[in-house]
Design a protein around this motif. Structure first.
Motif, PDB file in Angstrom:
ATOM      1  N   ALA A 135       2.162  -8.833   3.357  1.00 31.57           N
ATOM      2  CA  ALA A 135       1.078  -8.336   4.208  1.00 31.57           C
ATOM      3  C   ALA A 135      -0.252  -8.978   3.836  1.00 31.57           C
ATOM      4  O   ALA A 135      -1.055  -9.344   4.712  1.00 31.57           O
ATOM      5  CB  ALA A 135       0.995  -6.815   4.097  1.00 31.57           C
ATOM      6  N   GLU A 136      -0.528  -9.150   2.543  1.00 31.31           N
ATOM      7  CA  GLU A 136      -1.766  -9.795   2.124  1.00 31.31           C
ATOM      8  C   GLU A 136      -1.813 -11.249   2.552  1.00 31.31           C
ATOM      9  O   GLU A 136      -2.857 -11.755   2.998  1.00 31.31           O
ATOM     10  CB  GLU A 136      -1.913  -9.679   0.610  1.00 31.31           C
ATOM     11  N   ARG A 137      -0.688 -11.966   2.436  1.00 29.58           N
ATOM     12  CA  ARG A 137      -0.659 -13.364   2.847  1.00 29.58           C
ATOM     13  C   ARG A 137      -0.837 -13.501   4.347  1.00 29.58           C
ATOM     14  O   ARG A 137      -1.496 -14.435   4.821  1.00 29.58           O
ATOM     15  CB  ARG A 137       0.649 -14.026   2.398  1.00 29.58           C
ATOM     16  N   LYS A 138      -0.237 -12.585   5.117  1.00 31.58           N
ATOM     17  CA  LYS A 138      -0.433 -12.635   6.559  1.00 31.58           C
ATOM     18  C   LYS A 138      -1.875 -12.322   6.935  1.00 31.58           C
ATOM     19  O   LYS A 138      -2.420 -12.876   7.902  1.00 31.58           O
ATOM     20  CB  LYS A 138       0.520 -11.658   7.239  1.00 31.58           C
ATOM     21  N   THR A 139      -2.486 -11.416   6.188  1.00 31.38           N
ATOM     22  CA  THR A 139      -3.892 -11.102   6.448  1.00 31.38           C
ATOM     23  C   THR A 139      -4.781 -12.319   6.191  1.00 31.38           C
ATOM     24  O   THR A 139      -5.744 -12.571   6.933  1.00 31.38           O
ATOM     25  CB  THR A 139      -4.340  -9.927   5.565  1.00 31.38           C
TER      26      THR A 139
END
Length: 335
Positions: free
Chosen positions: A88-92
């Motif tokens: 989720a952090e990488r997609k953000t």
């Protein structure tokens, strides 16, 4: 631990006489008393204590195996949760994570335990299935009442049962059976249970197993490899009979054993060096009734074609004979 004298009676079984002369008294036969040995264990550890210690250690080993499987599941869930947050952090941030949550959990466990990844995956899938579909069997494994081999057989039975009601019934009955039976006897009981509870799914189970057929070669040391195959039972029986027949054709002075001749026959047949010597077509995958109907239809068609050829041949012969007779007659008598 008691070290005094003990009567070793239970080791010979419970062979008692029925009540004698109508009295409610049970007596022991004389030959039974003669085999009773008074064992004294003044010092050291005796066989009985060793057996008890062996049983307790087996229980400890089963608990350790169950705890090992539970820790694998806990690690897999924790790794999956952590991976979701990282993804989720990488997609953000606009980056492609390039991996799925928990994708490498089995690999991490295998590297830590110095085992194969497939072994870790099988253990985790088995433990998760037992937790979800057979919680009583899972609790029994956690308590050490069943071991890893019995858990594998219960997991295999759960995979073969498609209905939830059958799985619930298996969860209710399997614990009492698994505790007091060996893994082999438990496997036989599970096969009988599946055939009895879901007889209408037998064909589906058979087709599903046949779809998983395979042939594998595993190299070994000293120039030997292991050739194994999972095929239908009918084909396996037919192949076994052919190998046995080919092995029996050896001469009287052949120094090879029966198993060596069977192995050589298998290699020779597969590589085309020899024929199997059998003129029977092993068409075992088709239905027998349909095969017989097809054979009768083919015979009837061949017979009809032969009859048509014979009728045409007879008509041609009659026409030729008629022409010859007309040529022999005088010109005025010809039609």
């Amino acid at each position: 631990m008691a070290t005094g004298p003990q009567w070793r009676v239970a080791a010979l079984g419970t062979c008692w006489w029925p009540p004698v002369f109508g009295l409610g008294v049970t007596v022991v036969p004389m030959f039974y008393v003669l085999f009773m040995q008074r064992s004294t264990q003044p010092t050291g550890v005796g066989p009985v204590a060793l057996i008890d210690e062996l049983v307790s250690q087996q229980r400890v080993l089963a608990k350790a195996q169950a705890r090992n499987a539970a820790l694998m599941l806990e690690f897999s869930d924790a790794r999956r949760s952590q991976d979701r947050q990282a993804i989720a952090e990488r997609k953000t941030d606009g980056h492609d994570p390039r991996y799925r949550a928990g994708e490498f959990a089995a690999m991490e466990i295998a590297l830590a335990m110095r085992a194969s990844k497939h072994t870790a995956q099988r253990t985790m899938s088995m433990a998760r299935r037992l937790q979800q579909e057979a919680p009583d069997a899972w609790d029994c494994w956690q308590a050490g009442d069943i071991d890893h081999d019995k858990a594998i057989r219960i997991n295999r039975a759960l995979r073969r049962l498609p209905r939830d009601a059958s799985k619930d019934l298996l969860n209710t009955l399997v614990v009492d059976v698994a505790v007091c039976r060996t893994p082999e006897l438990l496997g036989r009981w599970l096969n009988q249970f599946i055939a009895r509870v879901e007889p209408d799914q037998q064909n589906e189970r058979m087709h599903r197993c046949i779809q998983d057929r395979y042939v594998s070669v595993r190299p070994d040391i000293d120039g030997i490899s292991f050739l194994s195959a999972a095929i239908s039972s009918v084909d396996a029986t037919a192949a076994d009979q052919v190998l046995t027949a080919l092995a029996a054709t050896a001469g009287p002075g052949d120094p090879r054993t029966r198993q060596q001749r069977r192995a050589d026959a298998l290699v020779d047949v597969l590589l085309g060096r020899v024929s199997n010597g059998c003129h029977v077509t092993w068409d075992t995958n088709d239905d027998s009734d349909e095969r017989q109907r097809r054979q009768r239809r083919q015979r009837r068609q061949r017979r009809q074609r032969r009859q048509r050829r014979q009728r045409r041949r007879s008509r041609r012969q009659r026409r030729r004979c008629r022409r010859r007779r007309q040529r022999r007659r005088p010109r005025g008598q010809r039609r």
